[in-house]
Design an enzyme around this catalytic site. Structure first.
Site, PDB file in Angstrom:
ATOM      1  N   ASN A 291      12.592   8.684  -6.955  1.00 53.20           N
ATOM      2  CA  ASN A 291      12.112   9.115  -5.644  1.00 53.20           C
ATOM      3  C   ASN A 291      13.284   9.161  -4.660  1.00 53.20           C
ATOM      4  OD1 ASN A 291      10.730   9.420  -3.171  1.00 53.20           O
ATOM      5  ND2 ASN A 291      10.317   7.218  -3.055  1.00 53.20           N
TER       6      ASN A 291
ATOM      7  N   CYS B 236       7.256   4.443  -3.048  1.00 54.52           N
ATOM      8  CA  CYS B 236       7.332   4.066  -4.460  1.00 54.52           C
ATOM      9  C   CYS B 236       7.294   2.553  -4.649  1.00 54.52           C
ATOM     10  CB  CYS B 236       8.576   4.664  -5.108  1.00 54.52           C
ATOM     11  SG  CYS B 236      10.127   4.270  -4.284  1.00 54.52           S
ATOM     12  N   HIS B 237       7.537   1.791  -3.574  1.00 54.75           N
ATOM     13  CA  HIS B 237       7.473   0.325  -3.683  1.00 54.75           C
ATOM     14  C   HIS B 237       6.051  -0.167  -3.912  1.00 54.75           C
ATOM     15  CE1 HIS B 237       6.816   1.228   0.620  1.00 54.75           C
ATOM     16  NE2 HIS B 237       6.073   0.144   0.645  1.00 54.75           N
TER      17      HIS B 237
ATOM     18  N   GLU C  35       3.863  -5.449   4.378  1.00 58.49           N
ATOM     19  CA  GLU C  35       2.673  -4.624   4.576  1.00 58.49           C
ATOM     20  C   GLU C  35       1.400  -5.457   4.471  1.00 58.49           C
ATOM     21  OE1 GLU C  35       4.520  -0.352   3.046  1.00 58.49           O
ATOM     22  OE2 GLU C  35       2.876  -1.268   1.933  1.00 58.49           O
TER      23      GLU C  35
END
Length: 201
Positions: A157, A165-166, A192
């Site tokens: 990516n 992508c994490h 997050e």
């Protein structure tokens, strides 16, 4: 520095209007000459980030010592941070690191194979604060037996964080396969999660 202790320079403006913003618009193309590419470097809680633009669109976000990071000479000439797309990218990244932004809204130029671009498009559908396994990602693109190929595409990516992508993990929930390093992946996911459950932290 905001209440979450995260800093991004330059451009640390944040605003409530970013929360719940529209999904990222993406324009994908085949490989072009690098003549229209420019780049700049900004600080972040995860180390310096190199932003690469192809014309007015963001085509790269790379961390220091990132796996599959392209050669520096492909990034083009130094760009003006006040020009598109750098100024808006910096503003939205600052809002993200402050916990005010959950979905980026930037024009992207993603240079890859058709299969890679399908995977990258699906990555942007993973909700903020959640994770999918590589198998789930393969299911979502309609190729349930292609989890290995999906993992390879995920690792390449070109626009980290913004194309999240994490948020892809192993089938057991293990942290694996992140080009920016597993420590950064863990920190991004924990950050997050904290924003989703602020009262518990």
């Amino acid at each position: 520095m905001g209440t979450n202790g995260h800093r991004l320079a330059p451009g640390n403006e944040t605003a409530a209007r970013y929360r719940g913003s529209r999904p990222t618009r993406t324009r994908t193309r085949t490989r072009e000459d690098f003549v229209n590419r420019t780049h700049t470097v900004v600080d972040s809680p995860y180390g310096p980030l190199t932003l690469v633009a192809t014309g007015p669109e963001l085509s790269g976000l790379y961390m220091v010592e990132q796996r599959h990071r392209p050669p520096e000479e492909t990034f083009g000439a130094p760009g003006d941070r006040d020009d598109a797309p750098f100024a808006e990218t910096v503003r939205q990244l600052a809002a993200y690191f402050e916990g005010e932004l959950t979905a980026f809204d930037l024009p992207l130029h993603l240079d890859g194979t058709p299969f890679q671009r399908r995977v990258w498009a699906e990555l942007r559908r993973i909700p903020y604060g959640e994770t999918w396994s590589y198998g789930q990602l393969a299911d979502h693109i309609g190729q349930p037996t292609a989890s290995r190929a999906v993992g390879l595409a995920n690792g390449k990516n070109p626009v980290g964080i913004i194309v999240p992508c994490h948020r892809v993990v192993g089938s057991s929930g293990s942290l694996t396969g992140y080009g920016g390093g597993l420590d950064r992946k863990r920190r991004l996911l924990e950050f997050e999660a904290r924003q989703q459950l602020p009262g518990l932290f």
